[in-house]
Write a protein that holds these residues in place. Structure first.
Motif, PDB file in Angstrom:
ATOM      1  N   ALA A 144      -6.722   6.696   1.453  1.00  0.00           N
ATOM      2  CA  ALA A 144      -6.852   5.242   1.362  1.00  0.00           C
ATOM      3  C   ALA A 144      -8.168   4.853   0.699  1.00  0.00           C
ATOM      4  CB  ALA A 144      -6.741   4.627   2.745  1.00  0.00           C
ATOM      5  N   THR A 145      -9.224   5.535   1.097  1.00  0.00           N
ATOM      6  CA  THR A 145     -10.544   5.242   0.528  1.00  0.00           C
ATOM      7  C   THR A 145     -10.535   5.417  -0.992  1.00  0.00           C
ATOM      8  OG1 THR A 145     -11.431   6.178   2.563  1.00  0.00           O
ATOM      9  CG2 THR A 145     -13.023   5.752   0.815  1.00  0.00           C
ATOM     10  N   THR A 161      -6.733  -0.366  -2.744  1.00  0.00           N
ATOM     11  CA  THR A 161      -7.630  -1.518  -2.775  1.00  0.00           C
ATOM     12  C   THR A 161      -7.087  -2.578  -1.833  1.00  0.00           C
ATOM     13  OG1 THR A 161      -7.972  -1.022  -5.080  1.00  0.00           O
ATOM     14  CG2 THR A 161      -8.756  -3.178  -4.297  1.00  0.00           C
ATOM     15  N   LYS A 162      -7.924  -3.004  -0.931  1.00  0.00           N
ATOM     16  CA  LYS A 162      -7.474  -3.968   0.093  1.00  0.00           C
ATOM     17  C   LYS A 162      -7.226  -5.349  -0.507  1.00  0.00           C
ATOM     18  CE  LYS A 162      -8.159  -5.744   4.625  1.00  0.00           C
ATOM     19  NZ  LYS A 162      -7.177  -5.391   5.651  1.00  0.00           N
ATOM     20  N   THR A 163      -6.028  -5.883  -0.254  1.00  0.00           N
ATOM     21  CA  THR A 163      -5.724  -7.227  -0.764  1.00  0.00           C
ATOM     22  C   THR A 163      -5.251  -8.161   0.336  1.00  0.00           C
ATOM     23  OG1 THR A 163      -3.517  -6.447  -1.297  1.00  0.00           O
ATOM     24  CG2 THR A 163      -5.122  -6.460  -3.103  1.00  0.00           C
ATOM     25  N   HIS A 198      -8.688   2.797   7.567  1.00  0.00           N
ATOM     26  CA  HIS A 198      -9.441   2.359   6.388  1.00  0.00           C
ATOM     27  C   HIS A 198      -9.148   0.894   6.050  1.00  0.00           C
ATOM     28  CE1 HIS A 198     -11.317   2.276   2.471  1.00  0.00           C
ATOM     29  NE2 HIS A 198     -10.184   1.788   1.974  1.00  0.00           N
ATOM     30  N   LEU A 199      -7.853   0.550   6.028  1.00  0.00           N
ATOM     31  CA  LEU A 199      -7.485  -0.797   5.587  1.00  0.00           C
ATOM     32  C   LEU A 199      -7.912  -1.902   6.556  1.00  0.00           C
ATOM     33  CD1 LEU A 199      -3.886  -0.148   4.175  1.00  0.00           C
ATOM     34  CD2 LEU A 199      -5.939  -0.697   2.844  1.00  0.00           C
ATOM     35  N   LEU A 200      -7.874  -1.571   7.865  1.00  0.00           N
ATOM     36  CA  LEU A 200      -8.177  -2.610   8.854  1.00  0.00           C
ATOM     37  C   LEU A 200      -9.585  -2.492   9.436  1.00  0.00           C
ATOM     38  CD1 LEU A 200      -4.746  -2.530  10.732  1.00  0.00           C
ATOM     39  CD2 LEU A 200      -5.590  -4.387   9.302  1.00  0.00           C
ATOM     40  N   TYR A 232       0.846  -1.194   0.000  1.00  0.00           N
ATOM     41  CA  TYR A 232       0.000   0.000   0.000  1.00  0.00           C
ATOM     42  C   TYR A 232       0.883   1.245   0.000  1.00  0.00           C
ATOM     43  CZ  TYR A 232      -3.352  -3.535   1.504  1.00  0.00           C
ATOM     44  OH  TYR A 232      -4.126  -4.658   1.595  1.00  0.00           O
ATOM     45  N   PRO A 233       1.146   1.816  -1.158  1.00  0.00           N
ATOM     46  CA  PRO A 233       1.976   3.026  -1.201  1.00  0.00           C
ATOM     47  C   PRO A 233       1.163   4.262  -0.818  1.00  0.00           C
ATOM     48  CG  PRO A 233       1.335   2.353  -3.408  1.00  0.00           C
ATOM     49  CD  PRO A 233       0.697   1.378  -2.476  1.00  0.00           C
ATOM     50  N   VAL A 234       1.786   5.133  -0.024  1.00  0.00           N
ATOM     51  CA  VAL A 234       1.114   6.373   0.384  1.00  0.00           C
ATOM     52  C   VAL A 234       2.093   7.536   0.206  1.00  0.00           C
ATOM     53  CG1 VAL A 234       0.051   7.623   2.307  1.00  0.00           C
ATOM     54  CG2 VAL A 234      -0.353   5.164   2.064  1.00  0.00           C
ATOM     55  N   PRO A 235       1.699   8.590  -0.510  1.00  0.00           N
ATOM     56  CA  PRO A 235       2.598   9.746  -0.681  1.00  0.00           C
ATOM     57  C   PRO A 235       2.546  10.659   0.549  1.00  0.00           C
ATOM     58  CG  PRO A 235       0.567  10.083  -1.910  1.00  0.00           C
ATOM     59  CD  PRO A 235       0.423   8.766  -1.236  1.00  0.00           C
TER      60      PRO A 235
END
Lengths: 340, 620
Positions: B184-185, B189-191, B146-148, B114-117
């Motif tokens: 994140a939203t 995309t959650k994988t 968001h992811l968890l 999950y890359p985040v700038p």
């Protein structure tokens, strides 16, 4: 004839201690005698006194005075911390700490430094003979350069001047005396007992067994010859008439916190015992002449001591009832709530 | 999409020491806790002010297992220095949240990336360039929420709690939290399989560090004098104590305090002050770690021989010497049990939980005064400096045991015959008097003394005295906290103590479920060893003593104290790499010693359990 009683109705017996096991003629015994006199004459209840010491000949002496006082012979050089703790626990007690020049100047110098710095209210006496008596005569850190051991070996290292250190570090009462000068030592001891704060007294106390020979600068003969009193010391406790006639021109009167007065009759006109620099100068000058300035060298009678600074409740911490120590249920509930 | 793993994973945040990530990490921990899921947080930090790598691990576990989990499930890679190594150490199927420019996704293909700038995002929410470094951390909290599926309302609540009255700072961080969640939203995309779902297993519970709990216990135990010297990991105990005491033990109007806390010049002075204060009647304590305990050795001997109370909290860290000052161990057991020269035996209390830090603080003061000797509370860095969830503490309403202190009535009862070191009651414990009470005085000394407290070098006086001290220690066996025993129909017993407890609890479940190996368990809580310890050891064929040191110090102590031969069947499970002990390593070690195969080969039997992966050891 009825035995003499002091102002609280006690005879001298409870001020005495066990039989000394030090050498006959040891200066430390003379100091013990003056301590007995001072507490007796001041009319202090021996049970209100804490006697503290480290390790060494000097540190044995609390067993030889004030038999009814609680005593604590702790570990080498670490009496200051024990004394500090005891006074935090019970601020009502009068504490007297006996140390030696090795105990203070070597292993215990760290704790000595911080005792002075904190201005812990204790009468701190260094019984200073420039050598280690109990281990048979090695040099201590107060031995002068060129001073010799009994076997002739000279000392190469400069001495630590405990009085100079004490002044610099914040002790509020610094004095030096000689175990053989009964009158001066008694007056200084009484003033020290009346003082609230660290009262540091370096008492030159020749060691008759290992350091009383030609070549020692702490022998009886040498000290007697080179004792340079900064003036005459007189102490008038609060319970005595204080309107004594002193020559105003040469006398300084210092009022102690309990109303007692310390009179210092000066030799030098410009010597002010409340002036740190003057005290340092006097010590430097006398020392460079191979002399010992004796008397009350420095005093700051109104400086706050550690216990005052800590703003403790009046009842000694040791005797606070459980209800003032354990906060109520509400407090625990409030703390638990903070952590939910 | 893989099978969902709910409320059973670990998050590891890798940052640079001094980058201010602690707040963001505690917000994750707290918000999961607020959702009713058991959590633990462990900070693995360097002995450094700023610049070196640091890791914070949050473990969520629906079954309530809170020991360190060796495997990382969700990595937040914020530290350039360690990012590559951290990513490479992950098991397949795990997740990595990372700073986009690091391009960590190029390293492997079997992880969720999950890359985040971060820099771009922080610039939009924080205009003050100087604050960006700190605020940046809150962005990963938003992304994780968001992811968890960590509820934003709980995140916000946790964040506001963390910042307290600093509303401006809280608002600024809220902006970053939202920015992370929004990003994140919109972009991620959650994988990965990890999810948080609300439970009700933390209702009413608290989160607290062991050192705060110990300090709180000391306040309620009525401590009046504390002398201490700063040393990691113990400093936060007296610092917490200062906070509590200022608030609850000083008169609000005058500031007059019913306590004295003093920062001594070193550990020797701090224990000296404790002895002076205790001797004069105060409840006195200090707090330190291994190197400090070493310095206290001489005074500890004096306290033992002259019989002076005192409480020492030893928050153990890795030694010898400076060792790893910010890592955990149980390495002071043997040296502290016999601290000082000559024949000495010290009382040790060993808390496993924050609750026991609180309770044993009170035991410690009572036992110290009852037995007139030092009592060491053997905590450790893991317990002292990490956040632990706990049931709220119970208000202590027991009467303080001030021990055998003479008053006028007691002197009369003794017929006026009083000797400081006389064994009047046959339990080895003498009576003492306190200065300032008008009671008979005595001269306290570390040199030889007789029953009357007088100086003596007589052989019989010395021997009688030290024999009585041994008798006193024997009496202590029935006064110290008893071990907690769980018997089972098995040949295998486990003995543990302190923070190892949490790994042992989990390890026992693993042994039972994976290998059908039932175990009995005894948790030691004190030295001297109460009789239950000997009995437990003799009930089981094989005993494993679990401890966090190299030399099996507790096992050695058991050997020394128990009858000859009683410990012949006692084995060791040792963990000593500075990190908190974990269940997996433990279970595998026991299985191997039991002649069975370790978890790696029993994996098939436990498919689907995210906690079971490999038997590989740390560092291998």
């Amino acid at each position: 004839m009825e035995p003499k009683k002091n102002r609280i109705g006690l005879e001298i017996t409870p001020y005495r201690g066990g039989k000394t096991t030090l050498c006959a003629g040891c200066g430390h015994n003379a100091i013990s005698e003056r301590i007995i006199d001072a507490f007796f004459e001041m009319g202090i209840q021996p049970r209100d006194v804490l006697k503290l010491s480290g390790i060494g000949c000097s540190s044995k002496t609390p067993a030889y005075f004030l038999g009814e006082a609680h005593g604590f012979n702790s570990v080498h050089g670490r009496m200051p911390s024990v004394g500090t703790g005891a006074l935090l626990a019970n601020r009502k007690m009068i504490a007297i700490g006996i140390s030696g020049d090795g105990d203070t100047g070597a292993i215990g110098i760290g704790q000595f430094v911080h005792l002075m710095r904190r201005n812990v209210p204790i009468v701190y006496i260094i019984e200073d003979n420039g050598c280690y008596g109990l281990t048979k005569g090695q040099f201590s850190p107060t031995a002068d350069v060129g001073s010799t051991q009994k076997n002739g070996q000279p000392n190469d290292l400069p001495p630590i001047d405990t009085c100079m250190m004490a002044v610099q570090l914040g002790a509020s009462f610094v004095a030096r005396s000689f175990s053989g000068d009964k009158r001066q030592l008694l007056a200084i001891l009484k003033a020290a007992i009346a003082h609230r704060g660290t009262a540091m007294i370096d008492v030159l106390s020749p060691c008759v067994t290992f350091n009383d020979h030609e070549g020692s600068t702490k022998s009886y003969a040498y000290v007697k010859e080179h004792d340079e009193p900064s003036g005459e010391v007189n102490f008038v406790p609060f319970f005595e008439d204080i309107t004594v006639d002193y020559d105003a021109g040469t006398t300084t009167a210092v009022t102690m916190h309990d109303g007692s007065r310390l009179y210092l009759k000066k030799v030098a006109e410009d010597y002010k015992p409340t002036d740190k620099l003057a005290a340092m100068r006097l010590m430097h000058e006398t020392h460079s002449r191979g002399e010992f300035a004796t008397g009350v060298l420095y005093i700051e009678s109104d400086k706050d001591d550690l216990l005052t600074q800590m703003n403790l409740v009046d009842t000694p911490l040791a005797f606070l009832p459980p209800e003032s120590l354990r906060p109520g249920k509400g407090v625990l509930e409030a703390v638990m709530e903070e952590h939910r | 999409m893989q099978q969902r793993v709910v409320n059973d994973f670990s998050i590891q945040v890798a940052t640079v020491n001094g980058s201010g990530s602690q707040t963001a990490n505690l917000v994750i921990l707290r918000s999961i806790f607020q959702m009713g899921i058991p959590v633990s947080g462990k900070n693995m930090f360097p002995s450094n002010i700023a610049g070196l790598p640091t890791w914070y691990t949050v473990r969520a576990n629906k079954d309530g297992f809170v020991a360190r989990k060796k495997e990382v499930d969700f990595l937040v890679a914020m530290n350039v220095e360690t990012a590559k190594e951290d990513v490479m150490s992950l098991e397949p199927g795990r997740a990595v949240l990372y700073d986009e420019p690091l391009k960590l996704n190029e390293l492997r293909s079997d992880l969720s990336f999950y890359p985040v700038p971060f820099d771009k995002l922080v610039a939009t929410v924080c205009t003050d360039a100087k604050l960006r470094r700190l605020v940046k951390n809150m962005i990963y909290d938003g992304v994780l929420s968001h992811l968890l599926d960590i509820e934003m309302t709980e995140m916000e609540k946790a964040l506001r709690k963390q910042f307290g009255k600093k509303v401006k700072a809280a608002d600024l961080n809220m902006g970053a939290l939202k920015a992370g969640a929004d990003y994140a939203t919109q972009h991620l995309t959650k994988t990965d399989p990890f999810h948080v779902e609300r439970m009700d297993k933390t209702t009413g519970m608290i989160l607290i560090e062991g050192n705060s709990a110990g300090a709180l216990g000391a306040m309620f135990a009525g401590v009046t004098v504390c002398a201490w010297y700063p040393i990691t990991p113990s400093s936060s105990l007296p610092e917490a104590l200062i906070g509590y005491m200022k608030k609850y033990r000083a008169d609000p109007a005058t500031g007059k305090a019913t306590y004295a806390i003093i920062q001594a010049e070193d550990e020797i002075a701090s224990i000296g002050m404790v002895l002076g204060a205790s001797w004069a009647g105060a409840r006195a304590m200090t707090s330190t770690s291994g190197p400090g305990v070493s310095l206290m050795s001489e005074f500890a001997g004096l306290a033992y021989y002259a019989e002076i109370p005192g409480v020492v909290f030893d928050i153990q860290r890795v030694g010898p010497s400076t060792g790893l000052p910010t890592r955990t161990a149980q390495g002071d057991i043997l040296s502290t049990a016999m601290l000082s020269h000559g024949d000495t035996k010290q009382i040790l209390l060993i808390p496993s939980s924050v609750e026991e830090c609180f309770e044993m603080a009170q035991d410690a003061f009572d036992l110290a005064e009852r037995f007139q000797q030092l009592v060491f509370v053997m905590s450790d860095l893991d317990l002292g400096m990490n956040m632990w969830m706990s049931a709220p503490f119970t208000y202590p309403d027991r009467v303080y045991d001030r021990g055998k202190v003479l008053d006028a009535a007691k002197v009369k009862e003794l017929g006026g015959e009083w000797g400081r070191y006389r064994d009047v009651d046959g339990d080895g414990i003498p009576y003492r008097t306190l200065p300032g009470t008008g009671m008979p005085s005595y001269f306290t000394r570390g040199s030889g003394h007789n029953a009357r407290g007088q100086y003596s070098e007589r052989p019989d006086d010395y021997q009688n005295n030290v024999d009585r001290l041994a008798r006193k220690f024997e009496t202590a066996k029935s006064h110290v906290p008893a071990p907690v025993v769980e018997d089972a129909a098995t040949e295998v017993g486990i003995i543990g103590y302190g923070t190892s407890h949490w790994a042992i609890v989990e390890c026992r479940a693993q042994l039972e479920q994976e290998a059908g190996l039932a175990t009995a368990y005894l948790r030691l809580r004190a030295f001297p060893f109460p009789p239950e310890v000997d009995a437990f050891i003799s009930r089981y064929k094989r005993i494993y003593v679990v401890e966090q040191n190299r030399d099996a110090q507790m096992k050695m102590l058991l050997r020394l104290e128990l009858p000859a031969g009683a410990t012949n069947h006692v084995r060791s499970v040792l963990h000593y790499n500075g990190l908190p002990i974990d269940a997996r390593s433990l279970a595998d070690d026991i299985l191997v010693q039991e002649g069975r195969k370790a978890a790696e080969t029993v994996k098939a039997a436990t498919a689907g359990r995210a906690t079971v992966t490999t038997a590989a050891r740390e560092g291998e």
